[in-house]
Design a protein around this motif. Structure first.
Motif, short mmCIF file in Angstrom:
data_model
loop_
_atom_site.label_atom_id
_atom_site.label_comp_id
_atom_site.label_asym_id
_atom_site.label_seq_id
_atom_site.Cartn_x
_atom_site.Cartn_y
_atom_site.Cartn_z
N VAL A 266 -13.45 -53.69 -66.41
CA VAL A 266 -14.35 -54.51 -67.22
C VAL A 266 -15.10 -53.65 -68.22
O VAL A 266 -15.23 -54.00 -69.41
CB VAL A 266 -15.33 -55.29 -66.31
CG1 VAL A 266 -16.48 -55.87 -67.13
CG2 VAL A 266 -14.60 -56.41 -65.58
N LEU B 4 -17.43 -62.29 -67.71
CA LEU B 4 -16.61 -61.09 -67.58
C LEU B 4 -15.33 -61.26 -68.39
O LEU B 4 -14.72 -62.33 -68.39
CB LEU B 4 -16.26 -60.84 -66.11
CG LEU B 4 -17.43 -60.54 -65.18
CD1 LEU B 4 -16.95 -60.46 -63.74
CD2 LEU B 4 -18.12 -59.24 -65.58
N MET C 219 -24.54 -57.39 -67.49
CA MET C 219 -24.67 -58.08 -66.20
C MET C 219 -26.06 -58.70 -66.07
O MET C 219 -26.22 -59.79 -65.51
CB MET C 219 -24.41 -57.11 -65.04
CG MET C 219 -23.05 -56.43 -65.07
SD MET C 219 -21.67 -57.59 -65.01
CE MET C 219 -21.86 -58.23 -63.35
N HIS D 190 -23.03 -51.89 -69.87
CA HIS D 190 -22.37 -52.85 -68.97
C HIS D 190 -23.39 -53.49 -68.04
O HIS D 190 -23.37 -54.71 -67.82
CB HIS D 190 -21.28 -52.14 -68.16
CG HIS D 190 -20.84 -52.90 -66.96
ND1 HIS D 190 -20.02 -54.01 -67.02
CD2 HIS D 190 -21.13 -52.73 -65.64
CE1 HIS D 190 -19.81 -54.48 -65.81
NE2 HIS D 190 -20.47 -53.73 -64.96
N CYS E 154 -14.45 -53.25 -61.81
CA CYS E 154 -15.63 -52.87 -62.58
C CYS E 154 -15.25 -51.89 -63.69
O CYS E 154 -15.66 -52.05 -64.85
CB CYS E 154 -16.68 -52.26 -61.67
SG CYS E 154 -18.21 -51.76 -62.52
#
Length: 341
Positions: free
Chosen positions: A263, A306, A300, A296, A260
């Motif tokens: 990303v 991603l 999502m 972020h 995470c």
């Protein structure tokens, strides 16, 4: 009267307006590449932040809200200097500076709207099931970790911001995510020298877990955190096969938080060292970092693909950690016995 008006106009000729492109004319794949969000998400942000960003001005053409959003997104995405960001949209450097400040403040005021820990029974059950599907580790509500975000050397208390890797940073620890890489909790206010475990234990979420005010379940942390009844850490030197199975499952399940972080840094280069260090005070830097994680979560929300992120493997922990509490040891031993025998 007309003569007076003409005279005033001659003394104060109108400023030439810079040509501005309409960035929303770009196709979605280009918007995502340059601004990280598709057209519907950008319009959603513009509608949500409209009242915060509309400017009371006597200018004939105030900066449109959408353009303000785009300028801020371009900064978050690239980490470029404000003059470079402004050049892509026909906006002055001073305007970009105000826009980044205003959009950052507006988003931070809505942090709780986008960063929420599972609270209802249905949310907790879904979160635990998603974690369980990774490696069979039960009862997990979140994985916790963090990262150091490089900042320019502050003028006050500079030594406190030098981390163990010898650069100035904010220690962005106590970031919790779920199995889908959605950020569910965030702490962004500690200087780089602050220990991971200290940050978590003194965060609102850590205090609530300690006091039994959170839903039943565990967080997963690396060996930089102190073992607690609600925080399961790996067994550093497993002596039996069940202990080995436990530690393998714990590490594999917890690795989602490392991904995470990778990303978010890949999407929003303003917080990655490849984009340079944040040229702001620690207070402003914390807000910008928070915005990157809010954005972020919006990515999502819109189910954006991603980015490819290389495996993130740093040494676990960051120095000596407090001794585990006896209750934590007992809970972990019971978990190993019940689940991993």
């Amino acid at each position: 009267m007309e003569v007076l008006w003409v005279a005033v106009r001659e003394e104060n000729p109108p400023r030439p307006l810079r040509d501005r492109m309409d960035p929303l004319i770009l196709p979605d794949h280009m918007l995502i590449r340059q601004y990280r969000l598709p057209r519907p998400a950008i319009i959603y942000l513009a509608d949500m932040l409209s009242n915060d960003l509309k400017r009371k001005t006597r200018r004939s053409s105030p900066l449109p809200v959408v353009t303000q959003i785009m300028a801020a997104l371009r900064f978050f995405a690239s980490g470029s200097f404000q003059m470079v960001v402004g050049g892509t949209l026909g906006v002055s450097q001073s305007s970009v500076s105000r826009v980044v400040r205003d959009v950052t403040n507006a988003l931070c005021r809505r942090a709780r709207q986008f960063i929420k820990f599972p609270a209802t029974d249905a949310e907790c059950i879904r979160t635990k099931q998603q974690f369980f599907e990774i490696a069979g580790f039960p009862n997990v509500l979140g994985a916790v970790d963090g990262t150091h975000i490089a900042i320019k050397a502050p003028s006050d208390e500079e030594d406190g911001f030098v981390n163990r890797k010898n650069f100035h940073s904010m220690n962005f620890h106590s970031m919790i995510c779920d199995a889908t890489l959605r950020v569910t909790d965030l702490v962004a206010r500690w200087p780089g020298s602050t220990h991971d475990s200290f940050i978590l234990m003194n965060s609102g979420t850590g205090i609530k877990f300690n006091e039994g005010e959170m839903p039943d379940g565990w967080l997963l942390g690396d060996s930089g955190y102190a073992l607690r009844p609600w925080l399961m850490t790996p067994i550093l030197h497993p002596a039996t096969e069940p202990e080995q199975r436990y530690s393998r499952a714990q590490r594999k399940t917890r690795s989602v938080v490392e991904r995470c972080i990778g990303v978010v840094k890949s999407r929003f280069r303003c917080i990655d060292r490849s984009g340079g260090v944040l040229q702001y005070t620690p207070e402003k830097g914390c807000k910008i970092i928070t915005c990157a994680f809010i954005l972020h979560n919006i990515c999502m929300m819109y189910r954006l693909p991603l980015p490819d992120v290389p495996d993130h493997h740093e040494p676990e922990g960051d120095g000596p950690v407090p001794a585990p509490c006896n209750t934590g040891i007992q809970v972990r031993q019971e978990l190993v016995r019940r689940r991993f025998m």
